[in-house]
Design a protein around this motif. Structure first.
Motif, mmCIF file in Angstrom:
data_model
loop_
_atom_site.group_PDB
_atom_site.id
_atom_site.type_symbol
_atom_site.label_atom_id
_atom_site.label_comp_id
_atom_site.label_asym_id
_atom_site.label_seq_id
_atom_site.Cartn_x
_atom_site.Cartn_y
_atom_site.Cartn_z
ATOM 1 N N CYS A 1 87.069 59.399 15.979
ATOM 2 C CA CYS A 1 86.689 59.773 15.310
ATOM 3 C C CYS A 1 85.443 60.406 15.717
ATOM 4 O O CYS A 1 84.605 61.826 16.618
ATOM 5 N N LYS A 2 84.524 59.372 16.515
ATOM 6 C CA LYS A 2 83.298 59.024 17.747
ATOM 7 C C LYS A 2 83.573 59.766 18.781
ATOM 8 O O LYS A 2 83.594 61.822 19.339
ATOM 9 N N GLU A 3 84.768 59.886 19.685
ATOM 10 C CA GLU A 3 85.759 60.478 20.419
ATOM 11 C C GLU A 3 86.125 61.667 20.638
ATOM 12 O O GLU A 3 86.129 62.773 21.184
ATOM 13 N N ALA B 1 82.689 63.861 19.976
ATOM 14 C CA ALA B 1 82.139 63.651 21.549
ATOM 15 C C ALA B 1 82.837 65.698 22.626
ATOM 16 O O ALA B 1 82.403 66.175 22.618
ATOM 17 N N CYS C 1 77.414 58.626 10.861
ATOM 18 C CA CYS C 1 77.028 57.903 12.245
ATOM 19 C C CYS C 1 78.203 57.710 12.893
ATOM 20 O O CYS C 1 77.274 59.074 14.690
ATOM 21 N N GLU C 2 78.908 57.707 12.759
ATOM 22 C CA GLU C 2 80.423 57.806 13.872
ATOM 23 C C GLU C 2 80.451 59.239 14.445
ATOM 24 O O GLU C 2 79.892 59.056 15.776
ATOM 25 N N CYS C 3 79.852 60.391 13.540
ATOM 26 C CA CYS C 3 80.188 61.775 14.405
ATOM 27 C C CYS C 3 78.857 62.146 14.685
ATOM 28 O O CYS C 3 78.996 62.715 16.215
ATOM 29 N N GLU D 1 77.109 59.719 16.711
ATOM 30 C CA GLU D 1 76.967 59.114 17.821
ATOM 31 C C GLU D 1 77.512 60.532 18.630
ATOM 32 O O GLU D 1 77.250 59.989 20.000
ATOM 33 N N GLY D 2 78.696 60.061 18.965
ATOM 34 C CA GLY D 2 78.982 61.920 19.329
ATOM 35 C C GLY D 2 78.380 62.472 19.567
ATOM 36 O O GLY D 2 79.300 62.970 21.369
ATOM 37 N N GLU E 1 75.527 61.720 22.563
ATOM 38 C CA GLU E 1 76.662 61.407 23.617
ATOM 39 C C GLU E 1 76.735 62.312 24.355
ATOM 40 O O GLU E 1 76.533 62.092 25.758
#
Length: 895
Positions: A90-92, A95, A146-148, A150-151, A154
């Protein structure tokens, strides 16, 4: 220049559609997940496996002149990606979505030597689950967002765009994630308004503003769902109340299904002209496109709005609280705001007994009764010795928040219980309460919750010495709380409601001879000190210990004088209030003598008691509606109103006079048809539909035992699933609920259902019908292919087809010629009920297929005998202006 500053100087243009542009392109590869499964249909996977497709789309919009690129991250949340086995990335992927857009902007500026202000808006959709309907809990949704974020953070996103939102509680979870992870990135909120005039959960656009008003937003607006021609009325309504800049990026008209291909009918010229006209509306500062719009649409929009300066917002905000279904001003004219007190385990024996029995549906009935009595808001307190307060709060608030049309005031001394409630309330709540009894530490925890969830905070005049009984202490305590609320927690004056407390004047204790006066003077003083703040009282405390008849009169008189002093709200039993002007003059005088007690003795109390002893058992006027209805009419009314308690009281006696089969097959079913019609017309919101369906289920369950055995021996059964390649299940699950609650048996095989799964069920169990659902246009083609395969295998079981992308013409032209059995097109969940009733009757003779067979032979079909005409009469009222499927449009197919 920051985007916030720029919006004051010029109109900014968002780009157009991502999903429909992807569909036009040849995809070199969709890639595979770690389990080796193909990812076709997962647009976000292209960030990993075909980034050149995404950058190509971004670049085309930059060439068209867009200022803001929306990233290809609409469905990047873990609970959506989990359907493709990508949740761990998800985060990757989030981003990457931002980085791809930023790289395009960098290349565009270098190549074009272009100095235009360009921004990347990281897109987040609602996913496929609605928290207000219990599909997903707040904490899971918050964690995933939150995971989204964060990406996004960053990768350097300029803006976070929460778009196509369908549930205010989902928006709150996303806002909290943004605040927790990236507090400096501005947030745009854009919701989908359906053709019935509200979000899927039932919230209209002005109510949504009142829910989100306490939050810091870059903009508020609409996207998807409607074309610009249909969106204007909602944009105008929002402009009348909204203090934020407004955004609008609509579809290129309402989507049409032409032979399984999505078609958006509005050309660039018409689209851009209508969008340009939105700049005549105060506050509109961001324009753009959603599904079906192309670089051509955006290019013309840029040309037509060049150098345009947005009109500033003009609305004057009136502090309000809100449920999912409507807003209520905190300062009522005439005052006060009436807060119902009966959903309180301490103050109401009947409510407490329902809690002790864990009869939560019965406890819901207590709330519904207060709605009928005229309350503006409901206090909900479940604290009781020996009970798990968190569990009771969760069970009650989850019901009240979606099935009571009024704003809520969770009431607890436990911070955790308050937080539990707030995570379930999609509207704007009040919190009862904060005080200084334990110093500032606990006050800070409660005030922090109010700030985080955008709630109004009730502050009780209790300090470290205990309850404040004198005027001076009440005011001093209130001033301390206001100072800390504003300076430490950044709450506004209008976010605070003071409760200066009142104590009984019915005890005979000399300490309380002036209790009423002390409270009235504190109300007056606080009104002068803080004119924007509100005030409230637990009104019945003034009369504690007195007779019922005397209490009702004393409460009513004290409320009258409190309002004169400036009281803005009161926690009351609304059914037990008597208007001051309608009271007996002698009753008023005896009450006022006790309240103001000029003698400072017990004499006014003795006179009060003696006076009301003569009135024991008197009938108190209340607002309860008298019912002069027959039993049949009452059964129908209780089902339509979702009044389970009243229905359960009525059915045991009603079944003795009305045959149970008639109650089910005629009265209840006809009433559910009315519910369906109201839902289709936008007159009834989805949670109330489900509430009526629950009453239907429990009524049928009760009556089944009294049916002739031949009627109750077999339940007509349907196997339903979302077809292959489609992960959307909200609409399918609504059909499951509605059918189950109407007494049918449903085998729900979930999402991405291969045809073989349907066949396995019909071969292993007694199934009377297949139900295929899908949101995406490509899903309609899967339905067609499934029907062709069923025909090849010689299967002719009746089939229902439903979903937002489906329409009657597609079923007639592309599906019926390819199947030898009966086909039902179900526009919404209620059409499926009608179809199942027809199947249950066993008589399908009038649904024979002469027109279909003639069409297969190439013969001319007599329009009068066309199955379309007969089914239309039996299964739907085409005059309904509703969406193509109840609940299917949580996220649009092309996003």
């Amino acid at each position: 220049m920051k985007i916030q500053e720029l919006l004051n100087k010029r109109v900014l243009i968002l780009d157009g559609a991502m999903g429909t542009e992807i569909q036009k392109r040849e995809i070199p590869t969709w890639g595979e997940n770690k389990r080796g499964e193909k990812l076709e249909g997962c647009s976000e996977a292209l960030n990993l496996y075909a980034p050149e497709v995404i950058t190509g789309i971004h670049s085309s919009y930059l060439q068209a002149g867009a200022n803001i690129l929306k990233t290809n991250t609409f469905g990047v949340m873990p609970w959506v990606l989990a359907e493709y086995g990508l949740e761990s990335q998800c985060k990757e992927i989030a981003a990457l979505g931002v980085l791809l857009a930023k790289s395009c902007i960098k290349a565009h500026k270098a190549l074009e030597n272009q100095q235009n202000a360009l921004f990347v808006a990281a897109s987040l959709g609602p996913g496929t689950k609605l928290p207000s309907l219990g599909h997903i809990d707040y904490d899971t949704m918050f964690s995933g967002y939150c995971e989204c974020v964060e990406g996004f953070k960053e990768a350097g996103a300029d803006v976070i765009l929460l778009e196509t939102a369908q549930d205010p509680l989902q928006i709150k979870a996303a806002l909290h994630a943004c605040k927790a992870i990236a507090p400096k990135i501005p947030i745009m909120v854009s919701v989908t308004i359906e053709t019935n005039g509200a979000m899927l959960i039932g919230t209209d656009i002005t109510t949504l503003f009142h829910i989100l008003e306490p939050f810091s937003l870059l903009s508020l607006g609409m996207n998807c769902g409607l074309g610009p021609d249909l969106a204007r009325q909602h944009l105008l309504a929002l402009s009348e109340v909204c203090k934020f800049p407004l955004s609008i990026h609509t579809n290129a008209g309402l989507p049409q299904n032409r032979g399984g291909i999505t078609y958006y009918p509005m050309e660039a010229e018409e689209f851009s002209e209508i969008q340009k006209s939105f700049l005549e509306i105060a506050g509109v500062a961001l324009l753009g496109g959603c599904c079906g719009t192309t670089p051509k649409h955006i290019r013309l929009l840029v040309e037509k709005t060049k150098n345009a300066i947005p009109l500033p917002p003009k609305a004057e905000y009136k502090p309000s609280i809100a449920s999912l279904f409507g807003a209520v001003e905190l300062h009522q004219t005439p005052a006060p705001l009436l807060i119902g007190e009966r959903s309180n385990a301490t103050g109401s024996k009947a409510f407490r007994e329902l809690l002790l029995a864990e009869d939560y549906e019965g406890a819901l009935g207590v709330g519904s009764a207060q709605v009928r009595s005229g309350a503006h808001c409901l206090d909900v307190s479940v604290a009781f010795a020996g009970r798990e307060e968190g569990k009771d709060m969760r069970e009650l608030i989850s019901r009240y928040a979606t099935k009571i049309p009024l704003p809520l005031m969770p009431d607890s001394t436990q911070v955790n219980a308050l937080e539990t409630a707030l995570k379930l309330i999609g509207g704007r709540a009040m919190i009862n309460s904060a005080n200084l009894e334990e110093g500032v530490e606990k006050f800070d925890k409660v005030a922090s919750l109010a700030k985080k969830f955008g709630a109004v905070l009730v502050c009780l005049s209790i300090d470290e010495q205990g309850m404040c009984k004198t005027f001076e202490r009440k005011v001093a305590c209130a001033q301390r709380m206001m100072e800390r609320a504003r300076n430490v927690h950044h709450l506004r004056e209008e976010d605070i409601i003071f409760d200066p407390l009142t104590f009984t004047i019915g005890s005979g204790d000399a300490e309380y001879f002036t209790a009423g006066i002390e409270t009235l003077e504190a109300i007056r003083e606080l009104r002068e000190l803080y004119p924007k703040a509100g005030s409230t009282l637990g009104l019945s405390n003034i009369s504690f210990g007195l007779s019922k008849e005397g209490r009702i009169c004393l409460n009513s008189v004290f409320l009258y004088h409190a309002v004169l002093k400036g009281l803005s709200s009161a926690i009351v039993n609304v059914a037990h209030l008597i208007p001051y002007a309608q009271m007996d003059k002698e009753d008023i005088q005896i009450c006022e003598d006790l309240i103001f007690n000029s003698s400072r003795t017990s004499e006014p109390l003795y006179a009060f008691i003696k006076h009301f002893e003569k009135k024991a058992g008197m009938q108190i006027q209340n607002n309860k509606e008298k019912e002069n209805l027959s039993e049949e009419e009452r059964i129908a009314k209780y089902l339509i109103n979702g009044d389970l308690n009243a229905m359960q009281e009525l059915l045991p006696q009603a079944k003795e006079r009305i045959a149970p089969e008639k109650i089910i097959n005629t009265i209840l079913i006809d009433a559910m048809k009315i519910v369906g019609e109201k839902f289709g017309k936008g007159e009834m919101q989805l949670p109330f539909v489900l509430q009526s369906a629950e009453v239907m289920k429990k009524s049928v369950d009760y009556l089944n035992a009294f049916l002739p055995k031949k009627q109750s021996s077999h339940k007509t059964t349907i196997v339903i699933g979302t077809v292959k390649g489609d992960v959307h299940d909200v609409g399918k699950n609504l059909v499951d609920i509605i059918l189950t609650n109407n007494g049918f048996n449903v085998i729900n095989i979930g999402i991405k259902a291969e045809l073989e799964r349907f066949i396995e069920v019909i071969e292993s169990q007694k199934v009377d019908c297949i139900g295929m659902s899908g949101l995406l246009v490509k899903s309609t083609l899967v339905m067609k292919e499934n029907l062709e395969e069923l025909k090849r295998r010689g299967i002719t079981i009746p089939v229902m087809l439903g979903g937002a992308a489906l329409n009657r013409n597609f079923v007639e032209e592309y599906c019926k010629p390819n199947y030898d059995g009966i086909l039902f097109y179900c526009k919404d969940a209620f059409d499926s009920v009608a179809a199942m009733q027809k199947i249950q009757s066993g008589d399908l003779s009038d649904l024979s297929l002469p027109s279909d067979k003639a069409r297969l032979r190439g013969e001319k079909v007599d329009k009068a005998s066309n199955q379309e005409v007969r089914l239309a009469k039996k299964l739907a009222k085409d005059s309904r202006k509703s969406t193509d499927s109840a609940g299917e449009s949580v996220s649009k197919p092309t996003k």
